[in-house]
Design an enzyme around this catalytic site. Structure first.
Site, PDB file in Angstrom:
ATOM      1  N   HIS A 187      92.281  14.119  45.395  1.00 56.94           N
ATOM      2  CA  HIS A 187      93.614  14.744  45.277  1.00 56.94           C
ATOM      3  C   HIS A 187      94.696  13.843  45.881  1.00 56.94           C
ATOM      4  O   HIS A 187      94.433  13.107  46.833  1.00 56.94           O
ATOM      5  CB  HIS A 187      93.617  16.094  45.998  1.00 56.94           C
ATOM      6  CG  HIS A 187      92.600  17.053  45.458  1.00 56.94           C
ATOM      7  ND1 HIS A 187      91.419  17.319  46.103  1.00 56.94           N
ATOM      8  CD2 HIS A 187      92.592  17.784  44.316  1.00 56.94           C
ATOM      9  CE1 HIS A 187      90.718  18.190  45.382  1.00 56.94           C
ATOM     10  NE2 HIS A 187      91.401  18.476  44.290  1.00 56.94           N
ATOM     11  N   TYR A 208      83.505  19.002  48.708  1.00 55.31           N
ATOM     12  CA  TYR A 208      83.048  20.391  48.595  1.00 55.31           C
ATOM     13  C   TYR A 208      81.599  20.500  48.129  1.00 55.31           C
ATOM     14  O   TYR A 208      81.065  21.586  48.029  1.00 55.31           O
ATOM     15  CB  TYR A 208      84.050  21.176  47.740  1.00 55.31           C
ATOM     16  CG  TYR A 208      85.422  20.975  48.327  1.00 55.31           C
ATOM     17  CD1 TYR A 208      85.767  21.614  49.519  1.00 55.31           C
ATOM     18  CD2 TYR A 208      86.321  20.022  47.803  1.00 55.31           C
ATOM     19  CE1 TYR A 208      86.978  21.357  50.141  1.00 55.31           C
ATOM     20  CE2 TYR A 208      87.527  19.765  48.424  1.00 55.31           C
ATOM     21  CZ  TYR A 208      87.854  20.431  49.594  1.00 55.31           C
ATOM     22  OH  TYR A 208      89.043  20.175  50.216  1.00 55.31           O
ATOM     23  N   HIS A 253      97.058  17.565  52.851  1.00 58.39           N
ATOM     24  CA  HIS A 253      97.983  18.426  52.078  1.00 58.39           C
ATOM     25  C   HIS A 253      98.911  19.271  52.951  1.00 58.39           C
ATOM     26  O   HIS A 253      99.765  19.962  52.404  1.00 58.39           O
ATOM     27  CB  HIS A 253      97.205  19.380  51.167  1.00 58.39           C
ATOM     28  CG  HIS A 253      96.402  18.703  50.113  1.00 58.39           C
ATOM     29  ND1 HIS A 253      96.959  17.790  49.239  1.00 58.39           N
ATOM     30  CD2 HIS A 253      95.090  18.801  49.778  1.00 58.39           C
ATOM     31  CE1 HIS A 253      96.005  17.363  48.413  1.00 58.39           C
ATOM     32  NE2 HIS A 253      94.867  17.945  48.720  1.00 58.39           N
ATOM     33  N   ASP A 305      90.779  10.284  48.638  1.00 54.02           N
ATOM     34  CA  ASP A 305      90.442  11.644  48.220  1.00 54.02           C
ATOM     35  C   ASP A 305      90.800  11.802  46.735  1.00 54.02           C
ATOM     36  O   ASP A 305      91.712  11.148  46.250  1.00 54.02           O
ATOM     37  CB  ASP A 305      91.285  12.601  49.080  1.00 54.02           C
ATOM     38  CG  ASP A 305      90.867  14.042  49.015  1.00 54.02           C
ATOM     39  OD1 ASP A 305      90.238  14.510  49.978  1.00 54.02           O
ATOM     40  OD2 ASP A 305      91.206  14.725  48.019  1.00 54.02           O
TER      41      ASP A 305
HETATM   42 ZN   LIG Z   1      90.723  16.649  47.970  1.00 53.27          ZN
END
Ligand SMILES: [Zn+2]
Length: 373
Positions: free
Chosen positions: A171, A297, A134, A169
């Site tokens: 995201h 996470y 990101h 991922d």
């Molecule tokens: Zn992610």
């Protein structure tokens, strides 16, 4: 086959400092080590890159400010808040004293991994401490301060003309897609959850690059609850399409652990075996390969996942029980096995919807005449 594993004590120590994934690096490495996998790979000691190497992608202004934060040793009063905001620092990307060393260590590790493929001295290089997709040219975002992937791919560009980047991922791999959106030399492909309010909100199926790079980016946005069999089926179709037309020479896969069931940020029904099936499918094309980490996470699950990928790459079976000579052993309770807990999320994706996503990618490839340039 030569498999290299990027590792140094400094790399683990610096990776541990990212507030979003504190101590995760130690946990991952401990599990890999306790399963005896280190004897099946060569250790690759990463270089720490120079500040000037970060300039190959990041702006002078961003790096200057990051350095300033680094020198402020966490004393925020010395820093201008509005400037911090401009550079995406604060909120989900807080800074700390010495953060510049974190940046040069993380970027250096992925650059080292990619350099190894350029030299032809490894077939597969694993760096679980990379994958920060990101980070933008002049902005941190989503726990990412430096885009090691972009810097690594730029290193690969010194040797290879066609690079495929696959992002698993949960995201969207926005920073990497953006960095290469106008070039044909890097094909970026991201599979990610895409629903209103889900970070970062980009990566729709119609987004396929810009200007001269139009057609050379692809996005597969799925909804929550995606299940393994469905994911693998459409992953395979998409990869086959791109491999057939683009014929890449080298591959980078970001294996963010937040794509797993039980992640506090993601909402999938995917298990390590599902994603490993995808990675093994890509491995069948026998391209030089870099495997990177990323999000993740639920630390115990991410450690299990990356350890299982490492074992799969080394062609080793893992015992179901977590070895007890592992400093994080107690965290794997109550069952102390390599298996991750089942989730019962409803799959909001249908085969019709998934088919539409593949079709959209196929149409873009056709429309913009994607080829082996
Ligand atoms: Zn992610």
């Amino acid at each position: 086959m030569s498999i290299k594993y990027v590792y140094s004590e400094n790399l683990i120590a610096e990776s541990n400092k990212n507030p979003a994934v504190q101590n995760r690096a130690s946990m991952v490495h401990s599990l890999i080590k306790s399963y005896g996998l280190l004897s099946h790979m060569d250790i690759l000691i990463p270089k720490i890159c120079k500040l000037s190497d970060l300039r190959n992608f990041h702006s002078e202004d961003y790096l200057k400010f990051l350095k300033k934060c680094s020198d402020a040793h966490g004393d925020e009063s010395e820093l201008d808040n509005s400037e911090s905001e401009d550079f995406g620092l604060g909120y989900d990307c807080p800074t700390w004293g010495g953060i510049i060393n974190y940046a040069t260590t993380i970027a250096g590790a992925t650059i080292t991994a990619c350099d190894e493929l350029c030299r032809g001295s490894a077939d597969i290089v694993i760096n679980w401490n990379g994958g920060w997709h990101h980070a933008h040219r002049d902005k941190a975002g989503g726990y990412c301060y430096v885009n090691d992937i972009v810097l690594g791919i730029l290193e690969l560009r010194t040797k290879f003309d066609r690079i495929i980047y696959i992002d698993l991922d949960v995201h969207h791999g926005d920073g990497v897609e953006e960095a290469f959106e106008t070039t044909k030399r890097v094909f970026t492909l991201s599979f990610h959850q895409c629903e209103p309010g889900f970070f970062p909100g980009t990566g729709k199926s119609e987004n396929c690059g810009l200007a001269t790079g139009k057609g050379y980016a692809a996005n597969f946005p799925y909804k929550s609850g995606i299940s393994g069999a469905r994911f693998f089926n459409y992953f395979k179709k998409t990869i086959s399409l791109i491999m057939d037309t683009y014929k890449p020479q080298v591959c980078v896969i970001q294996c963010g652990g937040d794509a797993l069931a039980g992640d506090p940020l993601g909402n999938s029904n995917l298990y390590p075996k599902d994603l490993i099936e995808c990675i093994k499918f890509v491995m069948e094309f026998k391209l030089p390969l870099v495997l990177l980490g990323g999000g993740g996470y639920n630390f115990v699950n991410t450690s299990r996942y990356w350890t299982e990928i490492t074992a799969a790459v080394c062609n080793k079976e893992l015992d179901d029980d977590i070895p007890d000579e592992n400093e994080f052993f107690l965290d794997y309770g109550p069952d102390y096995t390599i298996q991750i807990q089942k989730s019962r999320r409803e799959d909001l994706n249908s085969d019709e919807y998934m088919e539409e996503c593949v079709k959209s990618i196929q149409e873009n490839i056709k429309k913009y005449n994607v080829m082996s340039v």
